[in-house]
Design an enzyme around this catalytic site. Structure first.
Site, PDB file in Angstrom:
ATOM      1  N   ASP A  64       3.448  50.628 -41.863  1.00 53.56           N
ATOM      2  CA  ASP A  64       2.873  49.457 -42.521  1.00 53.56           C
ATOM      3  C   ASP A  64       1.378  49.303 -42.232  1.00 53.56           C
ATOM      4  O   ASP A  64       0.822  50.009 -41.385  1.00 53.56           O
ATOM      5  CB  ASP A  64       3.631  48.182 -42.092  1.00 53.56           C
ATOM      6  CG  ASP A  64       3.874  48.109 -40.580  1.00 53.56           C
ATOM      7  OD1 ASP A  64       3.198  48.849 -39.835  1.00 53.56           O
ATOM      8  OD2 ASP A  64       4.714  47.320 -40.147  1.00 53.56           O
ATOM      9  N   ASN A 130      12.196  38.254 -34.842  1.00 54.17           N
ATOM     10  CA  ASN A 130      13.152  37.782 -35.847  1.00 54.17           C
ATOM     11  C   ASN A 130      13.962  38.930 -36.459  1.00 54.17           C
ATOM     12  O   ASN A 130      14.633  38.749 -37.464  1.00 54.17           O
ATOM     13  CB  ASN A 130      12.431  36.994 -36.952  1.00 54.17           C
ATOM     14  CG  ASN A 130      11.410  37.836 -37.708  1.00 54.17           C
ATOM     15  OD1 ASN A 130      11.289  39.036 -37.460  1.00 54.17           O
ATOM     16  ND2 ASN A 130      10.687  37.219 -38.624  1.00 54.17           N
ATOM     17  N   HIS A 132      12.636  41.780 -37.644  1.00 51.86           N
ATOM     18  CA  HIS A 132      11.984  42.597 -38.681  1.00 51.86           C
ATOM     19  C   HIS A 132      11.733  44.022 -38.204  1.00 51.86           C
ATOM     20  O   HIS A 132      11.510  44.271 -37.019  1.00 51.86           O
ATOM     21  CB  HIS A 132      10.709  41.930 -39.221  1.00 51.86           C
ATOM     22  CG  HIS A 132       9.516  41.921 -38.331  1.00 51.86           C
ATOM     23  ND1 HIS A 132       8.896  40.768 -37.909  1.00 51.86           N
ATOM     24  CD2 HIS A 132       8.783  42.930 -37.809  1.00 51.86           C
ATOM     25  CE1 HIS A 132       7.843  41.077 -37.171  1.00 51.86           C
ATOM     26  NE2 HIS A 132       7.756  42.372 -37.087  1.00 51.86           N
ATOM     27  N   GLU A 137      10.708  41.336 -43.462  1.00 47.48           N
ATOM     28  CA  GLU A 137      11.120  40.061 -42.875  1.00 47.48           C
ATOM     29  C   GLU A 137      12.568  39.737 -43.251  1.00 47.48           C
ATOM     30  O   GLU A 137      13.129  40.340 -44.171  1.00 47.48           O
ATOM     31  CB  GLU A 137      10.184  38.955 -43.377  1.00 47.48           C
ATOM     32  CG  GLU A 137       8.716  39.141 -42.981  1.00 47.48           C
ATOM     33  CD  GLU A 137       8.423  38.792 -41.520  1.00 47.48           C
ATOM     34  OE1 GLU A 137       9.351  38.752 -40.692  1.00 47.48           O
ATOM     35  OE2 GLU A 137       7.238  38.562 -41.205  1.00 47.48           O
TER      36      GLU A 137
END
Ligand code: GLP
Length: 231
Positions: A64, A130, A132, A137
């Protein structure tokens, strides 16, 4: 259960093991390496820098990149990779999404096409608090390809430690999709610290839920998880 879980409480030993796995992949003939950024990767890249591991006949792809951050910015993922790895251990070719592309959506398609032309032997992953992976997400489809994402407030907050203030953290990123990541033949996930426990526990419990992106790995046959946590 397809996950190979290795709990190694001693952090130095954990990263020695991670380095060993990377080396083993290389020695077994892996030619294409999927790389990750984030604090979790620093001790691994440090070990690679200090080694004689030679990637000059290999290709790397990164997961990314932030949208809109100049490449020269110290927190762009291209800068991170150069500093942590590429300047000392260059690959034949290294691909990252171009976060400065005029049209990020088109850039995501271009990057996905690059990835489709490559057979990804080995992908290294971290995980967000979380759950990811890359910047996928919660709620991202498990079949997603490379796309532009709007970062959640919690991810921006978690990454604010690398910037002067949270306002400087970009709001968008281009990330390999979960489907893209799942095409890798072998995956190594490294998760260190209590903040990763909830996400990791879901993975180890065998959950498969798009609300916790990392649980997609329960659908993959060749995943090694290295953690210092006892689960
Ligand atoms: C970042 C990256 C991920 C990384 C994760 C965890 O936002 N996009 O690739 O795995 O968050 O980061 P850290 O290793 O710093 O905890």
């Amino acid at each position: 259960m397809t996950i190979q879980l290795e709990s190694i409480p001693n952090i130095d030993q954990l990263y020695d093991r991670a380095f060993h796995i990377v080396k083993e992949q290389k020695n077994k003939g892996a030619k294409t390496f999927g790389l990750a950024t984030g604090g979790t990767m620093l001790p691994l890249y440090e070990r690679i820098r200090k080694s004689s591991l030679d990637f000059s006949n290999c290709i790397s792809v990164n997961l990314d990149e932030y949208v809109g951050l100049p490449k020269e910015h110290s927190q762009s993922y291209i800068s991170f990779m150069k500093k942590q790895l590429f300047n000392t251990n260059p690959f034949k070719v290294s691909y990252l999404p171009n976060g400065e592309a005029e049209n990020p959506e088109e850039e995501a398609v271009r990057y996905e096409n690059v990835l489709k032309s490559i057979d990804l032997d080995f992908q290294i992953l971290g995980v967000g608090e979380n759950g990811h992976i890359g910047f996928n997400e919660p709620g991202t489809s498990f079949t997603s390809e490379t796309h532009v994402v709007t970062l959640t407030a919690s991810t921006r907050k978690a990454n604010a430690r690398f910037f002067n203030s949270i306002d400087e953290v970009p709001t968008q990123a281009i990330t390999m999709g979960i489907g893209t990541i799942m095409r890798a033949h072998q995956i190594l996930l490294i998760a260190v610290g209590e903040k990763k426990r909830t996400a990791l526990q879901a993975l180890i419990n065998g959950d498969i839920s798009e609300e916790i992106p990392v649980t997609a790995l329960n659908k993959h046959d060749h995943v090694i998880v290295l953690t210092n946590l006892e689960l």
